[in-house]
Design an enzyme around this catalytic site. Structure first.
Site, PDB file in Angstrom:
ATOM      1  N   HIS A  16       0.798  -1.236   0.000  1.00  0.00           N
ATOM      2  CA  HIS A  16       0.000   0.000   0.000  1.00  0.00           C
ATOM      3  C   HIS A  16       0.836   1.294   0.000  1.00  0.00           C
ATOM      4  CE1 HIS A  16      -0.113  -0.610   4.657  1.00  0.00           C
ATOM      5  NE2 HIS A  16       0.819   0.264   4.377  1.00  0.00           N
ATOM      6  N   HIS A  56      -2.096   4.921   9.510  1.00  0.00           N
ATOM      7  CA  HIS A  56      -0.813   5.637   9.638  1.00  0.00           C
ATOM      8  C   HIS A  56      -1.002   7.044  10.200  1.00  0.00           C
ATOM      9  CE1 HIS A  56      -0.335   2.649   6.442  1.00  0.00           C
ATOM     10  NE2 HIS A  56       0.969   2.718   6.566  1.00  0.00           N
ATOM     11  N   HIS A 105      10.457  -3.331   4.220  1.00  0.00           N
ATOM     12  CA  HIS A 105      10.882  -1.937   4.050  1.00  0.00           C
ATOM     13  C   HIS A 105      11.108  -1.280   5.397  1.00  0.00           C
ATOM     14  CE1 HIS A 105       6.482  -1.433   4.415  1.00  0.00           C
ATOM     15  NE2 HIS A 105       6.572  -0.118   4.402  1.00  0.00           N
ATOM     16  N   GLU A 140       4.319  -4.862   8.670  1.00  0.00           N
ATOM     17  CA  GLU A 140       2.956  -4.849   8.112  1.00  0.00           C
ATOM     18  C   GLU A 140       2.565  -6.211   7.542  1.00  0.00           C
ATOM     19  OE1 GLU A 140       2.863  -0.142   6.768  1.00  0.00           O
ATOM     20  OE2 GLU A 140       3.411  -1.668   5.320  1.00  0.00           O
TER      21      GLU A 140
END
Lengths: 118, 279
Positions: free
Chosen positions: B12, B59, B193, B240
């Site tokens: 995403h 977020h 990441h 995530e």
């Protein structure tokens, strides 16, 4: 602050845990306010006043003033919230990555491409 | 009774939103990423789900650190996207499915998941972009939606095992829902990441590829790792993958891969796409 626990060290990594969340609350709260365009404009009109309004510590204000991401993390900043501050100055994730790793943006992007070749 | 048609896990990264707005799908940088989607869209067209349960992490749009729930379920008739502060175009609202939301809430709390329930909820890029990728330019989105939000922001995070169990409980809830509805489960985010710190730009292709393989046949494999192990192996935001694991958990039996794509980099991220269905 002392959590009374020995923390696991992960090189080059600050885990955003309770200690960071406590330390960074004012800074992250200010960054959360940047979801509003009106607030972003107010910050740009007078950064010092805006930081004061959210009660940032001297360390946090200095980190914001110098737009130094590692210093912001040291002061409790969370990556997702700091990205909203970076966005005000047109910094994307490669700019922020380059700054933190001491590389040029091109070097940082090349490093990412290289990670795909391994 | 309702049925689950399968699950789709998808990255995403916010800048996907800008690429879509600027129609960069065939640009050399973006093409290897966007080219992964047509087979999954074809599969979705055949599977024709009515509802998507979207498992993602917020977020700093709906939740701030003043109140950070470990698990939250949306129970609103509509979910709006909103300004996240960095100039990604805002997408039109998504239809909710309050009947399924409350059935999920009843069922999950009954299984001892102590949830936060949200009758008003704004949804960020982690919810909107996967839907936009799977059903491009379809406004309103052709499926009704139920957001399920997992805290991957402020540690302690729920363990991998707990997230898998949440997914299983979602699967059982859907299958016991007395409605003539077809449901797809979507897990968003990842893969490896790290945005922050001196290790920014960290990517672990070897781990990601193994995870993609294990998620099909042996999803419990990843539960051997603690959250901090996962941070070390996949990066501060690579965790995530918990959303992916929960989505996999919702498919209660054995599964097979429908289609997968993996490409490095999109922004600072190893991008992933994995569609699965029950055998």
């Amino acid at each position: 602050m002392n959590s009374g626990k020995v923390k696991r060290e992960i090189p080059g990594t600050t885990v955003f845990d309770g200690e960071q969340a406590r330390k960074g609350y004012a800074l992250n709260k200010m960054c959360f306010s940047f979801n509003s365009a009106e607030n972003r404009a107010e910050f740009l009109r007078d950064q010092e006043a805006y930081c004061a309004k959210f009660g940032l510590s001297a360390q946090q204000r200095e980190a914001v003033r110098s737009l130094n991401v590692l210093k912001m993390i040291e002061a409790g900043g969370n990556a997702y919230y700091l990205a909203k501050l970076g966005g005000i100055f047109g910094l994307d994730m490669q700019d922020i990555g380059a700054q933190q790793t001491g590389m040029s943006k091109d070097e940082f992007k090349a490093k990412l491409v290289e990670a795909g070749r391994k | 009774m309702a049925s689950i048609v399968g699950a789709v896990n998808v990255t995403h990264v916010p800048y996907i939103g800008r690429a879509i707005a600027n129609k960069l799908q065939q640009d050399p940088y973006w093409k290897p990423f966007f080219d992964g989607f047509p087979p999954v869209r074809d599969w979705l067209a055949k599977a024709s789900p009515d509802v998507a349960v979207v498992i993602y992490n917020d977020h700093g749009l709906n939740f701030f650190l003043d109140k950070q729930p470990t698990f939250a379920v949306g129970a609103a008739p509509e979910y709006r996207n909103a300004d996240e502060g960095w100039g990604i175009p805002t997408l039109p609202p998504y239809r909710g499915d309050p009947d399924l939301s409350w059935h999920l809430i009843e069922s999950l709390v009954g299984e001892e998941f102590d949830l936060v329930t949200c009758q008003e909820m704004v949804v960020d890029h982690a919810f909107t972009l996967p839907l936009e990728l799977l059903w491009p330019d379809r406004h309103p989105c052709p499926v009704r939606t139920v957001p399920v939000c997992i805290n991957t922001v402020q540690h302690p995070l729920p363990t991998a095992a707990r997230c898998f169990k949440l997914g299983q409980a979602i699967g059982r809830a859907v299958e016991s829902w007395d409605a003539d509805a077809r449901v797809v489960v979507i897990g968003t985010g990842g893969l490896s990441h790290q945005l922050d710190g001196q290790r920014a730009g960290f990517i672990n292709k070897k781990f990601d590829l193994l995870f993609l393989e294990k998620l099909i046949a042996d999803p419990l494999w990843v539960t051997r790792y603690s959250i901090l192990d996962l941070v070390e192996l996949t990066g501060t935001q690579g965790v995530e993958l918990l959303n992916w694991l929960a989505a996999r958990g919702a498919l209660l039996g054995e599964v097979q891969k429908v289609h997968a794509n993996y490409h490095i980099p999109i922004s600072n991220t190893a991008s992933g796409l994995l569609a699965m269905e029950g055998i």
